[in-house]
Scaffold this motif. Structure first.
Motif, PDB file in Angstrom:
ATOM      1  N   LYS A 211       0.817  -1.212   0.000  1.00 53.85           N
ATOM      2  CA  LYS A 211       0.000   0.000   0.000  1.00 53.85           C
ATOM      3  C   LYS A 211       0.849   1.260   0.000  1.00 53.85           C
ATOM      4  CE  LYS A 211      -3.851  -2.231   2.362  1.00 53.85           C
ATOM      5  NZ  LYS A 211      -4.655  -2.327   3.574  1.00 53.85           N
ATOM      6  N   SER A 212       2.031   1.226   0.626  1.00 55.41           N
ATOM      7  CA  SER A 212       2.824   2.461   0.729  1.00 55.41           C
ATOM      8  C   SER A 212       3.803   2.612  -0.422  1.00 55.41           C
ATOM      9  CB  SER A 212       3.563   2.495   2.068  1.00 55.41           C
ATOM     10  OG  SER A 212       4.369   1.345   2.186  1.00 55.41           O
TER      11      SER A 212
ATOM     12  N   PHE B 216       3.550   1.547  -3.677  1.00 56.85           N
ATOM     13  CA  PHE B 216       3.018   1.736  -5.041  1.00 56.85           C
ATOM     14  C   PHE B 216       1.831   2.684  -5.057  1.00 56.85           C
ATOM     15  CE2 PHE B 216       4.778  -2.573  -4.598  1.00 56.85           C
ATOM     16  CZ  PHE B 216       5.800  -2.507  -5.523  1.00 56.85           C
ATOM     17  N   ASN B 217       1.626   3.330  -6.202  1.00 60.53           N
ATOM     18  CA  ASN B 217       0.474   4.215  -6.343  1.00 60.53           C
ATOM     19  C   ASN B 217      -0.812   3.406  -6.348  1.00 60.53           C
ATOM     20  OD1 ASN B 217       1.862   6.628  -6.466  1.00 60.53           O
ATOM     21  ND2 ASN B 217       2.194   6.452  -8.678  1.00 60.53           N
ATOM     22  N   THR B 218      -1.861   4.004  -5.817  1.00 61.52           N
ATOM     23  CA  THR B 218      -3.159   3.352  -5.738  1.00 61.52           C
ATOM     24  C   THR B 218      -4.048   3.831  -6.892  1.00 61.52           C
ATOM     25  OG1 THR B 218      -2.978   3.153  -3.371  1.00 61.52           O
ATOM     26  CG2 THR B 218      -5.190   3.120  -4.258  1.00 61.52           C
ATOM     27  N   HIS B 219      -4.804   2.920  -7.473  1.00 63.39           N
ATOM     28  CA  HIS B 219      -5.707   3.251  -8.583  1.00 63.39           C
ATOM     29  C   HIS B 219      -7.077   2.649  -8.312  1.00 63.39           C
ATOM     30  CE1 HIS B 219      -2.288   4.595 -11.049  1.00 63.39           C
ATOM     31  NE2 HIS B 219      -1.638   3.639 -10.409  1.00 63.39           N
TER      32      HIS B 219
ATOM     33  N   VAL C  49      -3.258  -1.566  -6.123  1.00 65.00           N
ATOM     34  CA  VAL C  49      -2.056  -1.170  -6.857  1.00 65.00           C
ATOM     35  C   VAL C  49      -2.028  -1.938  -8.166  1.00 65.00           C
ATOM     36  CG1 VAL C  49      -0.801  -0.594  -4.752  1.00 65.00           C
ATOM     37  CG2 VAL C  49      -0.641  -2.911  -5.677  1.00 65.00           C
ATOM     38  N   ARG C  50      -1.311  -1.388  -9.143  1.00 66.04           N
ATOM     39  CA  ARG C  50      -1.253  -2.086 -10.427  1.00 66.04           C
ATOM     40  C   ARG C  50      -0.376  -3.330 -10.313  1.00 66.04           C
ATOM     41  NH1 ARG C  50      -1.073   3.394 -13.844  1.00 66.04           N
ATOM     42  NH2 ARG C  50      -3.308   3.470 -14.253  1.00 66.04           N
TER      43      ARG C  50
ATOM     44  N   ASP D 142       3.078  -2.632 -11.727  1.00 58.26           N
ATOM     45  CA  ASP D 142       4.063  -1.948 -10.884  1.00 58.26           C
ATOM     46  C   ASP D 142       4.753  -2.934  -9.947  1.00 58.26           C
ATOM     47  OD1 ASP D 142       3.285   0.342 -12.118  1.00 58.26           O
ATOM     48  OD2 ASP D 142       2.070   1.116 -10.448  1.00 58.26           O
TER      49      ASP D 142
ATOM     50  N   THR E  16     -10.185  -0.936  -5.771  1.00 57.17           N
ATOM     51  CA  THR E  16      -9.057  -0.050  -5.506  1.00 57.17           C
ATOM     52  C   THR E  16      -7.860  -0.901  -5.118  1.00 57.17           C
ATOM     53  OG1 THR E  16     -10.536   1.685  -4.741  1.00 57.17           O
ATOM     54  CG2 THR E  16      -8.241   1.835  -4.031  1.00 57.17           C
TER      55      THR E  16
END
Lengths: 406, 161
Positions: A118-119, A121-124, A162-163, A166, A160
């Motif tokens: 969670k910290s 990688f970017n969240t989408h 992370v990819r 990534d 929701t």
């Protein structure tokens, strides 16, 4: 002696007495496990499901929606179909939960805690259509083996996370990578810890799409336990079995992933069409990728009686796997003529699209409203059942509701 | 008269105490005797954890036998020869619901059993295999559906304007 104490001292012999038959392999029943014959859980409470959901199977748990339950633009958990191949994990420890990226084609095996994922990688967030490959199986003739899904094994929730891309890139992908396969914490029906209930995957191209997520939230909240808490792979537009729940491991493979339910007749259809009931050799079966174009009339509920002259508002959703739906039509004369519906664009790629129309009826009588979607490559839903296949996948025949004008 | 009755009462009390004590002593000696023969009587669970199962009872056991309109209520199976064998061998791993909703020919029920034996840890059914297959194909045979069926089970309702 209270009831609980009495119960705890019940021995296998007395359970056998209660069930009335011998429990085969009774000695292998784990402590604390309740034999199914003695279980009477309320699945609607257990999974917080709408009372109109339909239970197809209670071991493993499988439930589907009815068309009118799916009227929400974003499917709430209470109306989302439930498909399990195994038993739901019994103990989940958030602090020790990890996701490992491994396999022949990973550059360096890596393990992440939930916090790290969670910290780091970017969240989408995307709305993603998940449909069971076997949705509509009940209509195939000759019948196909498995849960007899009618029309309700489809959902479009907001996911929701992370990819996947990534995370895979962080571990490093070797040039020879062809596929990813997931592994998860669910339990095989035989309770053999050596066996996985299901371990499927996707080719690298699908794995690397923007919308392919390692999700930790559904509709803004923690993913419900039955839907994969705490981590789920979500690959919209493909058979939902690819979106592995209770995710613990992703293997980057240098060949097509070969976990349970990747071979045989599982989630595979004849590469060339066959006659209904025909035997198909293993090597002539191909893995299902994108799901076909399909739609559902979610309002009104089938069975509406109208007064003569009363107009009817219909609405619903349409989706087309990897593609977009380009045209949406309805017919009240069994396909002799088709009228167009207003069709919205998807919120994002792989989300279902909403349609509506105002229907008038020329005179009194029994009508069926048939809905037909056409994808961006010009393929439409068939009115009859599409090509027969041994396990009854990919039934995208038109949905219809019954209406009477009295 | 008064004194004599009091004495009688006292005597009765003592007599009752003696009887109760004798019964208690008798019960304890029997128990002690049994414990000598079977010293594990009280720690049965500890001694044999294998054949003791902790369960939470939610149904009454006798309900399990109930048949209503030819249907075994607890599983939903058709009450017919072979049902007992089918319950014993098929509902340990999966629900009876999975069986009931399927319709297959003899050959395909057989193939399904073979598939479960190969991939799902189903044991050898021995002489029960034929009994179970006969039960399934008699009670759950395929039904001709054609290429699209009529809509059925419609619940009609008046739609508000």
């Amino acid at each position: 002696m209270n009831r609980r104490k009495f119960i705890e001292r019940t021995t296998l012999a007395s359970i056998t007495g209660l069930v009335g038959t011998e429990i085969v392999y009774g000695l292998k029943i784990p402590r604390g496990y309740v034999p199914l014959a003695l279980q009477d859980p309320d699945p609607f409470k257990l999974f917080n499901k709408d009372k109109d959901m339909v239970v197809l199977n209670d071991k493993p748990w499988n439930m589907e929606a009815q068309a009118h339950l799916l009227n929400d633009k974003v499917t709430p958990s209470s109306k989302m179909f439930l498909r399990n191949n195994g038993l739901i994990p019994e103990e989940i420890d958030l602090y020790s939960w990890t996701l490992t990226i491994n396999g022949e084609s990973v550059q360096k095996e890596k393990t992440f805690t939930l916090k790290e994922l969670k910290s780091k990688f970017n969240t989408h967030t995307y709305q993603l259509t998940l449909e069971c490959g076997g949705n509509g199986r009940s209509e195939f003739n000759p019948p196909a083996k498995g849960n007899q899904w009618t029309i309700g094994a489809v959902s479009c929730a907001e996911w929701t996370g992370v990819r996947l891309r990534d995370v895979l890139e962080d571990a490093g992908i070797k040039d020879d990578a062809v596929y990813i396969g997931y592994h998860a914490a669910d339990i095989h029906l035989s309770r053999n810890p050596e066996k996985e209930p299901i371990s499927r995957g996707v080719p690298m191209a699908k794995a690397l799409q923007d919308e392919t997520l390692i999700a930790f939230k559904m509709n803004g909240e923690d993913i419900p336990l039955a839907h994969g808490y705490p981590l789920r792979l979500v690959a919209g537009g493909w058979p939902a079995s690819v979106s592995g729940k209770w995710l613990t491991e992703i293997s980057i493979r240098n060949k097509v992933h070969d976990g349970p339910k990747m071979g045989g007749t599982s989630y595979r259809v004849p590469c060339e069409t066959v006659a209904p009931g025909e035997k198909v050799a293993d090597e002539d079966m191909c893995i299902i990728e994108s799901m076909p174009v399909k739609s559902l009339i979610t309002s009104p509920k089938t069975g509406a009686i109208l007064k003569k002259g009363q107009k009817l508002q219909i609405n619903g959703h349409a989706w087309a796997g990897e593609l977009e739906v380009e045209k949406m039509e309805y017919s009240i004369d069994f396909g002799s003529t088709w009228q167009s519906c207003t069709l919205e664009k998807p919120v994002n790629r792989l989300a279902w699209q909403h349609f509506n129309a105002e229907v008038s009826f020329p005179k009194k009588g029994y009508y069926e409203i048939w809905a037909r979607a056409t994808d961006s490559r010009g393929k439409s839903q068939p009115m009859l059942l599409p090509g027969w296949n041994p396990k009854g996948y990919l039934n995208n025949a038109c949905h219809r509701i019954a209406v009477k004008v009295a | 008269m008064k004194n004599g009755s009091k004495l009688n009462n006292e005597f009765e009390k003592v007599f009752r105490m003696v009887v109760v004590t004798a019964i208690i002593v008798a019960v304890f000696s029997l128990l002690l005797g049994y414990l000598i023969i079977n010293p594990n009587f009280f720690d049965n669970e500890m001694a044999n954890p294998e054949d003791s199962v902790e369960i939470i009872l939610q149904n009454d056991g006798e309900d399990y036998e109930k048949i209503e309109n030819g249907i075994h209520v607890a599983t939903g199976f058709v009450d017919a020869p072979g049902m007992k064998e089918t319950i014993q061998n098929c509902t340990n791993c999966h629900s009876s619901k999975l069986v009931i909703q399927n319709r297959m020919t003899k050959e395909r029920w057989k193939t399904t059993i073979k598939w479960m034996q190969e991939t799902q840890n189903l044991w050898d059914l021995g002489k029960n295999e034929d009994i179970i297959i006969d039960y399934l194909v008699t009670n759950y045979p395929p039904r001709e559906k054609g290429r699209r069926e009529n809509l059925t089970n419609i619940e009609w309702y008046q739609l508000k304007e």
